[in-house]
Design a protein around this motif. Sequence first.
Motif, PDB file in Angstrom:
ATOM      1  N   LYS A   1       0.273   3.919  -2.701  1.00  0.00           N
ATOM      2  CA  LYS A   1      -1.118   3.618  -2.346  1.00  0.00           C
ATOM      3  C   LYS A   1      -2.069   4.071  -3.455  1.00  0.00           C
ATOM      4  CE  LYS A   1      -0.812   6.180   1.448  1.00  0.00           C
ATOM      5  NZ  LYS A   1      -1.108   6.763   2.766  1.00  0.00           N
TER       6      LYS A   1
ATOM      7  N   GLU B   1       0.434   1.580  -8.747  1.00  0.00           N
ATOM      8  CA  GLU B   1      -0.094   1.184  -7.438  1.00  0.00           C
ATOM      9  C   GLU B   1       0.523  -0.158  -7.043  1.00  0.00           C
ATOM     10  OE1 GLU B   1      -4.314   0.130  -5.205  1.00  0.00           O
ATOM     11  OE2 GLU B   1      -4.356   0.958  -7.230  1.00  0.00           O
ATOM     12  N   GLY B   2       0.950  -0.254  -5.795  1.00  0.00           N
ATOM     13  CA  GLY B   2       1.576  -1.472  -5.299  1.00  0.00           C
ATOM     14  C   GLY B   2       3.095  -1.442  -5.356  1.00  0.00           C
TER      15      GLY B   2
END
Length: 137
Positions: free
Chosen positions: A39, A88-89
């Motif tokens: 996140k 992120e991701g």
Amino acid sequence: MTPKQVAEYMLGQDHFSQWMDIRLIEIRENYCLIEMPVKKEMINGLKTVHGGVTFAFADSALAFSSNNSGDAAVALNCVINFTKAGKEGDVFKAESILANETRKTAVYDIKISNQNEELIAKFVGTVYKIGKKITEL
């Protein structure tokens, strides 16, 4: 309780692992495979996953694998080697496998990889068996 039930019981009380959105994928005695989405709140100033998050994720894998017999164990020593930066991701997976066990201690090898099966970190954790049941704590 089965190893899966013990891990689910622990996760139900583990608010930090819940905040990390950890999901239990596969649980067997002295083994676990867990997953966590990376996140925005987990990203550091270099726009990569904070090392503490990766360490905490591996530590959760250690907890879910070393305690799922129902007998409580706590970390004595943990060592991590970071091999690739997460972003992120990403979706991290941690696989924890028992490497050695004695009457009072156990050593687990934990591999953290991303959704592309690239190695993110290698973690070795040693636990001490405290002589109590998980449900007594």
